[in-house]
Write an enzyme that holds these catalytic residues in place. Sequence first.
Site, mmCIF file in Angstrom:
data_model
loop_
_atom_site.group_PDB
_atom_site.id
_atom_site.type_symbol
_atom_site.label_atom_id
_atom_site.label_comp_id
_atom_site.label_asym_id
_atom_site.label_seq_id
_atom_site.Cartn_x
_atom_site.Cartn_y
_atom_site.Cartn_z
ATOM 1 N N SER A 1 12.435 3.028 0.267
ATOM 2 C CA SER A 1 12.884 1.805 0.945
ATOM 3 C C SER A 1 12.544 0.537 0.175
ATOM 4 O O SER A 1 13.133 -0.517 0.420
ATOM 5 C CB SER A 1 12.298 1.723 2.354
ATOM 6 O OG SER A 1 10.884 1.656 2.310
ATOM 7 N N LYS B 1 -5.688 10.105 -3.749
ATOM 8 C CA LYS B 1 -5.032 10.208 -5.050
ATOM 9 C C LYS B 1 -5.761 11.173 -5.981
ATOM 10 O O LYS B 1 -5.135 11.895 -6.769
ATOM 11 C CB LYS B 1 -4.923 8.821 -5.691
ATOM 12 C CG LYS B 1 -3.972 7.884 -4.936
ATOM 13 C CD LYS B 1 -2.578 8.486 -4.782
ATOM 14 C CE LYS B 1 -1.582 7.527 -4.160
ATOM 15 N NZ LYS B 1 -0.232 8.119 -4.023
ATOM 16 N N TYR C 1 -8.388 5.750 0.111
ATOM 17 C CA TYR C 1 -7.166 5.769 -0.702
ATOM 18 C C TYR C 1 -7.411 6.487 -2.025
ATOM 19 O O TYR C 1 -6.637 7.367 -2.425
ATOM 20 C CB TYR C 1 -6.689 4.345 -0.962
ATOM 21 C CG TYR C 1 -5.556 4.265 -1.961
ATOM 22 C CD1 TYR C 1 -4.273 4.682 -1.609
ATOM 23 C CD2 TYR C 1 -5.767 3.815 -3.264
ATOM 24 C CE1 TYR C 1 -3.231 4.644 -2.534
ATOM 25 C CE2 TYR C 1 -4.735 3.767 -4.184
ATOM 26 C CZ TYR C 1 -3.471 4.187 -3.816
ATOM 27 O OH TYR C 1 -2.452 4.151 -4.724
ATOM 28 N N SER D 1 0.652 9.386 -8.356
ATOM 29 C CA SER D 1 -0.747 9.175 -8.023
ATOM 30 C C SER D 1 -1.086 7.705 -8.285
ATOM 31 O O SER D 1 -0.342 6.816 -7.888
ATOM 32 C CB SER D 1 -1.616 10.118 -8.854
ATOM 33 O OG SER D 1 -2.976 9.941 -8.576
#
Length: 272
Positions: free
Chosen positions: A11, A149, A145, A131
Amino acid sequence: MKKVAIITGISSGMGKAAVLYFKEQGFEVYGGARRIERLVDLKEQGIHTQSLDVTDAISVRALVDRAISEQGQIDVLVNNAGYGEFGPIEEVPIENAKKQFDVNVFGAAQITKYVLPQMRQQGSGRIVNISSVGSNIYSPLGGWYYTTKASLNMWSDVLDQEVKQFGIRSVIVQPGLTKSEWSKIAFENAKKNLVEDSPYENMLDKTEELFSKITFSEATAEDLAKVFYRAATDIKPKRRYYHSIVDHGMVLVARTMPNTYRAVLSKMMKGI
């Protein structure tokens, strides 16, 4: 020969740039995002779009089945969907941490499970997992976060060992800071995660300021789309892909000289 790619999280940002670049290079491109209203212009440009929530197995299966039904093959899957939610580890609600894992790790795993049988049947395919340099380097407030990753990196490496016997490869792209809304969203989430009178308020202000000053390695979404494409099409794929030597260098320092990285980060935080 016709090539077919599925790209998630299209998006805005890197995902949007990627579907357009892959289309420009001759791919039939399928993709989706939760905010379907933001995909209208992509559909007008020939991208096969639909609503997609990577945490919803039915939604994911519908996209994969559509690509196979209409094209008969899937050559590339780009697992781009993901987001950053910062905040002190002590204060981020565990349900928020789980949600970030659901999107950033298990979302990638879910769609990959549906794509692999088709790739195995073809005897070829490429899984490109987006990543971050944040899987190796770190700062305060990004603990959950960065952990997602780092998990994605290990998952991709194990997957690569398992599927290369079938002519399929799994690789990682590690973007650094990008010219996007990512940092803004991450720190908006961090502020929401602070409890009242949080002892981490000053650290949040300093960390946000640190991110605002690190602009020397920023890449545009279009820059990263080209890196995604290299990772998807290189005849001899590399294990890791970076946009710049600066991004790669920071990762090398953090991995091979962790004490040096820690000292530099502490000095930068104190200087704010």
